[in-house]
Design a protein around this motif. Structure first.
Motif, PDB file in Angstrom:
ATOM      1  N   ILE A   1       0.803  -1.230   0.000  1.00  0.00           N
ATOM      2  CA  ILE A   1       0.000   0.000   0.000  1.00  0.00           C
ATOM      3  C   ILE A   1       0.833   1.276   0.000  1.00  0.00           C
ATOM      4  CG2 ILE A   1      -1.992  -1.101   1.068  1.00  0.00           C
ATOM      5  CD1 ILE A   1      -1.144   0.126   3.731  1.00  0.00           C
ATOM      6  N   GLY A   2       2.161   1.153  -0.143  1.00  0.00           N
ATOM      7  CA  GLY A   2       2.988   2.355  -0.221  1.00  0.00           C
ATOM      8  C   GLY A   2       4.246   2.240   0.602  1.00  0.00           C
ATOM      9  N   THR A   3       5.031   3.304   0.600  1.00  0.00           N
ATOM     10  CA  THR A   3       6.296   3.315   1.345  1.00  0.00           C
ATOM     11  C   THR A   3       6.049   3.649   2.811  1.00  0.00           C
ATOM     12  OG1 THR A   3       6.612   5.632   0.735  1.00  0.00           O
ATOM     13  CG2 THR A   3       7.645   3.983  -0.664  1.00  0.00           C
TER      14      THR A   3
ATOM     15  N   SER B   1      10.923   1.078   2.014  1.00  0.00           N
ATOM     16  CA  SER B   1      11.313   2.418   2.454  1.00  0.00           C
ATOM     17  C   SER B   1      11.479   3.380   1.282  1.00  0.00           C
ATOM     18  CB  SER B   1      12.626   2.352   3.243  1.00  0.00           C
ATOM     19  OG  SER B   1      13.637   1.751   2.457  1.00  0.00           O
ATOM     20  N   ASP B   2      11.604   2.811   0.080  1.00  0.00           N
ATOM     21  CA  ASP B   2      11.852   3.628  -1.103  1.00  0.00           C
ATOM     22  C   ASP B   2      10.800   3.317  -2.163  1.00  0.00           C
ATOM     23  OD1 ASP B   2      12.796   4.961  -3.321  1.00  0.00           O
ATOM     24  OD2 ASP B   2      14.873   4.297  -3.097  1.00  0.00           O
ATOM     25  N   GLU B   3      10.148   4.354  -2.665  1.00  0.00           N
ATOM     26  CA  GLU B   3       9.119   4.175  -3.694  1.00  0.00           C
ATOM     27  C   GLU B   3       9.684   3.480  -4.923  1.00  0.00           C
ATOM     28  OE1 GLU B   3       6.834   7.393  -6.251  1.00  0.00           O
ATOM     29  OE2 GLU B   3       6.073   7.362  -4.174  1.00  0.00           O
TER      30      GLU B   3
ATOM     31  N   ILE C   1      -3.230  -9.963 -10.587  1.00  0.00           N
ATOM     32  CA  ILE C   1      -2.474  -8.830 -10.061  1.00  0.00           C
ATOM     33  C   ILE C   1      -3.092  -7.528 -10.536  1.00  0.00           C
ATOM     34  CG2 ILE C   1      -0.326 -10.166  -9.956  1.00  0.00           C
ATOM     35  CD1 ILE C   1      -0.231  -7.485 -12.403  1.00  0.00           C
ATOM     36  N   ASN C   2      -3.047  -6.532  -9.655  1.00  0.00           N
ATOM     37  CA  ASN C   2      -3.472  -5.186 -10.005  1.00  0.00           C
ATOM     38  C   ASN C   2      -2.477  -4.217  -9.383  1.00  0.00           C
ATOM     39  OD1 ASN C   2      -5.066  -2.537  -9.158  1.00  0.00           O
ATOM     40  ND2 ASN C   2      -6.027  -3.372 -10.985  1.00  0.00           N
ATOM     41  N   ALA C   3      -1.945  -3.335 -10.207  1.00  0.00           N
ATOM     42  CA  ALA C   3      -0.984  -2.344  -9.714  1.00  0.00           C
ATOM     43  C   ALA C   3      -1.406  -0.964 -10.209  1.00  0.00           C
ATOM     44  CB  ALA C   3       0.420  -2.679 -10.202  1.00  0.00           C
ATOM     45  N   THR C   4      -1.136   0.030  -9.394  1.00  0.00           N
ATOM     46  CA  THR C   4      -1.408   1.414  -9.777  1.00  0.00           C
ATOM     47  C   THR C   4      -0.215   2.281  -9.419  1.00  0.00           C
ATOM     48  OG1 THR C   4      -2.418   1.968  -7.647  1.00  0.00           O
ATOM     49  CG2 THR C   4      -3.897   1.160  -9.381  1.00  0.00           C
ATOM     50  N   ILE C   5      -0.012   3.334 -10.212  1.00  0.00           N
ATOM     51  CA  ILE C   5       1.011   4.323  -9.905  1.00  0.00           C
ATOM     52  C   ILE C   5       0.366   5.701  -9.995  1.00  0.00           C
ATOM     53  CG2 ILE C   5       2.888   2.859 -10.743  1.00  0.00           C
ATOM     54  CD1 ILE C   5       2.951   4.538 -13.296  1.00  0.00           C
ATOM     55  N   PRO C   6       0.998   6.724  -9.404  1.00  0.00           N
ATOM     56  CA  PRO C   6       0.445   8.072  -9.536  1.00  0.00           C
ATOM     57  C   PRO C   6       0.294   8.440 -11.026  1.00  0.00           C
ATOM     58  CG  PRO C   6       2.157   8.034  -7.868  1.00  0.00           C
ATOM     59  CD  PRO C   6       2.184   6.699  -8.562  1.00  0.00           C
TER      60      PRO C   6
ATOM     61  N   PRO D   1       2.821   4.225  -5.507  1.00  0.00           N
ATOM     62  CA  PRO D   1       2.443   2.980  -6.172  1.00  0.00           C
ATOM     63  C   PRO D   1       1.819   1.974  -5.206  1.00  0.00           C
ATOM     64  CG  PRO D   1       4.824   3.082  -5.878  1.00  0.00           C
ATOM     65  CD  PRO D   1       4.285   4.417  -5.472  1.00  0.00           C
ATOM     66  N   SER D   2       0.895   1.177  -5.725  1.00  0.00           N
ATOM     67  CA  SER D   2       0.270   0.118  -4.928  1.00  0.00           C
ATOM     68  C   SER D   2       0.256  -1.165  -5.741  1.00  0.00           C
ATOM     69  CB  SER D   2      -1.166   0.497  -4.529  1.00  0.00           C
ATOM     70  OG  SER D   2      -2.030   0.392  -5.648  1.00  0.00           O
ATOM     71  N   LEU D   3       0.197  -2.284  -5.042  1.00  0.00           N
ATOM     72  CA  LEU D   3       0.179  -3.591  -5.699  1.00  0.00           C
ATOM     73  C   LEU D   3      -0.700  -4.540  -4.899  1.00  0.00           C
ATOM     74  CD1 LEU D   3       1.336  -5.618  -7.825  1.00  0.00           C
ATOM     75  CD2 LEU D   3       3.203  -6.041  -6.218  1.00  0.00           C
ATOM     76  N   THR D   4      -1.626  -5.187  -5.582  1.00  0.00           N
ATOM     77  CA  THR D   4      -2.497  -6.180  -4.940  1.00  0.00           C
ATOM     78  C   THR D   4      -2.422  -7.467  -5.743  1.00  0.00           C
ATOM     79  OG1 THR D   4      -4.007  -4.425  -4.239  1.00  0.00           O
ATOM     80  CG2 THR D   4      -4.828  -6.683  -4.118  1.00  0.00           C
ATOM     81  N   ILE D   5      -2.166  -8.565  -5.066  1.00  0.00           N
ATOM     82  CA  ILE D   5      -2.075  -9.878  -5.719  1.00  0.00           C
ATOM     83  C   ILE D   5      -3.067 -10.816  -5.054  1.00  0.00           C
ATOM     84  CG2 ILE D   5      -0.592 -11.843  -6.262  1.00  0.00           C
ATOM     85  CD1 ILE D   5       1.804  -9.953  -6.097  1.00  0.00           C
ATOM     86  N   ARG D   6      -4.017 -11.307  -5.836  1.00  0.00           N
ATOM     87  CA  ARG D   6      -4.944 -12.326  -5.325  1.00  0.00           C
ATOM     88  C   ARG D   6      -4.434 -13.688  -5.766  1.00  0.00           C
ATOM     89  NH1 ARG D   6     -11.339 -11.983  -6.270  1.00  0.00           N
ATOM     90  NH2 ARG D   6     -10.998 -10.242  -4.850  1.00  0.00           N
TER      91      ARG D   6
END
Length: 475
Positions: A108-110, A131-133, A168-173, A180-185
């Motif tokens: 969910i983020g850094t 710790s790093d985007e 998988i679903n990922a988003t970036i600004p 950025p976020s990443l979700t893996i089902r």
């Protein structure tokens, strides 16, 4: 795993890289992403070749530097293997990907913990933080490379599946404002079967035997069904498990946005939608694939998720003699009808009668945060009256007793099967009892794998009396 906190802690052993090793890993990733993007869908590399490329890169970068002249061949080999596991795997989250007890992984983020959803313990907080985007972006880029997709400012959403079938679903600004976020089902390597669902009380033996007869239809009337429910209620898992009851003689075509179904049959064609390319060409929609499936002589059409105008095409097929299943997001049977008959699906109400069952499935949450799935309602479509689709509820989940109860209404589908097959309703109920025996036999003898369950079902289709005699003798 620590359970003292409100959200239980999931502890994993993390890899430790020195700052210089992290820089090297980032450079290798960038080179591979550039190569993948320039090669498009033709980019493929074996693990041995990738390991050799990583080793050569490290030799070039490190041995040419006087400060690193002391570095041993053993260190280079070990570092190359570690990098390979990161690049060919999924970096810091690779241990989470490998854990078959996890349903979901959520980055969910850094500066925030990575969360997971455990099959036994529910939502958990890991000891892993980015710790790093840049690290999250590199992980997303690695996944995009593996599935031949792109994610950048022009296309800030990545949606697809991993090689093991996980979604998988990922988003970036600018889509995800906080980074950025990443979700893996994830999906179990050993898929859940109908026996697993009975053991977990998602279905009862009685309801399962009833479905078995109706889906098989004795060869004269194969039931059509929509499985409805909320997100992550287990619709696809139930659809997958029930598909085992389709007669092995049938030809099945599955249509999905992201391949999830693992139909345990030999004669299956799997089709997957495709988004438009960067030139806005080449898109293949669900509706395109449903239309195409009708030219492929299907006995059974299975649509992973019905959402838009493919619904009309599917119901046209069901009204012209084809059989089918599908899933749909809805909260109850009546809402399912409302969603089907309104935009964007717009199925004419007269066509809804092609559906025999609406199977509602819910994910039930407990105060501890652990959840379980239940078939909460089974309703039959029994016709039209004054312009309204009529529903008969035949099974209902009783939350106090945690059992699925037959509400005592005679099944319209069974009545139709009786008329077309020449059997009486009494004989059909006797056949359901026989199938209960087979299911209980599998439960009692822990026959639960896809292959073993399929073997029993195929034997029953070939010679039911022989299977029943063996079960009775082994009691």
């Amino acid at each position: 795993m620590k359970n003292e906190d409100i959200i239980p802690q999931y502890e994993l052993v993390q890899k430790n890289y020195t700052p210089s090793e992290k820089i090297l890993l980032g450079e290798i990733r960038e080179n591979l992403v550039d190569l993948a993007m320039s090669s498009g869908e033709t980019f493929r590399t074996s693990e041995d070749k990738l390991l050799n490329d990583i080793r050569n890169f490290l030799i070039l970068r490190l041995n040419g530097d006087d400060e690193n002249s002391h570095i041993s061949r053993e260190y280079l080999d070990n570092l190359a293997h570690k990098f390979l596991r990161d690049i060919n795997g999924y970096g810091e989250i690779d241990p989470l990907i490998q854990d078959d007890e996890l349903e979901e992984i959520m980055v969910i983020g850094t500066g925030k913990p990575v969360f997971v959803y455990h099959r036994k313990y529910g939502m958990m907080k890991t000891n892993l933080q980015f710790s790093d985007e840049r690290e999250i972006l590199e992980l997303i880029d690695t996944i995009a490379r593996q599935i031949n997709r792109r994610i950048d400012q022009e296309s800030p959403i990545l949606d697809g599946r991993l090689s093991d079938g996980s979604r998988i679903n990922a988003t970036i600004p600018p889509v995800s404002a906080d980074g950025p976020s990443l979700t893996i089902r994830k999906f179990k390597r050993d898929p859940l079967t109908i026996i697993d669902l009975i053991n977990s009380k998602t279905l009862s033996v009685e309801l399962t035997a009833f479905f078995w007869l109706c889906i098989d239809g004795l060869g004269v009337k194969s039931a059509n069904a929509i499985i409805s429910g909320g997100t992550s209620s287990g619709k696809t898992t139930t659809l997958n498990a029930l598909s085992a009851f389709i007669n092995p003689k049938e030809r099945i075509i599955t249509i999905e946005d992201t391949l999830e179904l693992q139909i345990p049959h030999e004669h299956v064609i799997r089709m997957e939608t495709r988004p438009a390319n960067v030139e806005n060409k080449g898109e293949l929609t669900m509706n395109d694939l449903v239309k195409n499936s009708l030219r492929q002589r299907p006995d059974r059409i299975i649509v992973g998720e019905v959402r838009a105008n493919e619904a009309i095409t599917l119901f046209t097929a069901l009204n012209t003699g084809h059989s089918g299943f599908g899933t749909l997001h809805s909260n109850d049977a009546r809402e399912t009808i409302t969603r089907l008959t309104n935009p964007p699906m717009d199925v004419p109400e007269i066509m809804i009668q092609a559906i025999d069952f609406i199977i509602m499935q819910n994910r039930i949450y407990t105060p501890s945060g652990v959840s379980f799935r239940r078939i909460s309602e089974v309703a039959e479509v029994v016709g039209m009256e004054e312009g309204t689709v009529q529903l008969n509820k035949i099974y209902q989940w009783n939350p106090e007793k945690d059992i699925i109860e037959n509400v005592g209404v005679t099944s319209h589908t069974l009545t139709q099967i009786a008329k077309l097959s020449g059997y009486s309703l009494t004989e059909l109920y006797h056949e359901i009892d026989n199938r209960k025996l087979v299911l209980r036999h599998m439960i009692n003898h822990n026959i639960r794998s896809v292959r073993d369950v399929n073997n029993v079902l195929e034997l029953y289709y070939k010679n039911p009396q022989q299977v029943l005699n063996r079960i009775i003798m082994n009691r």
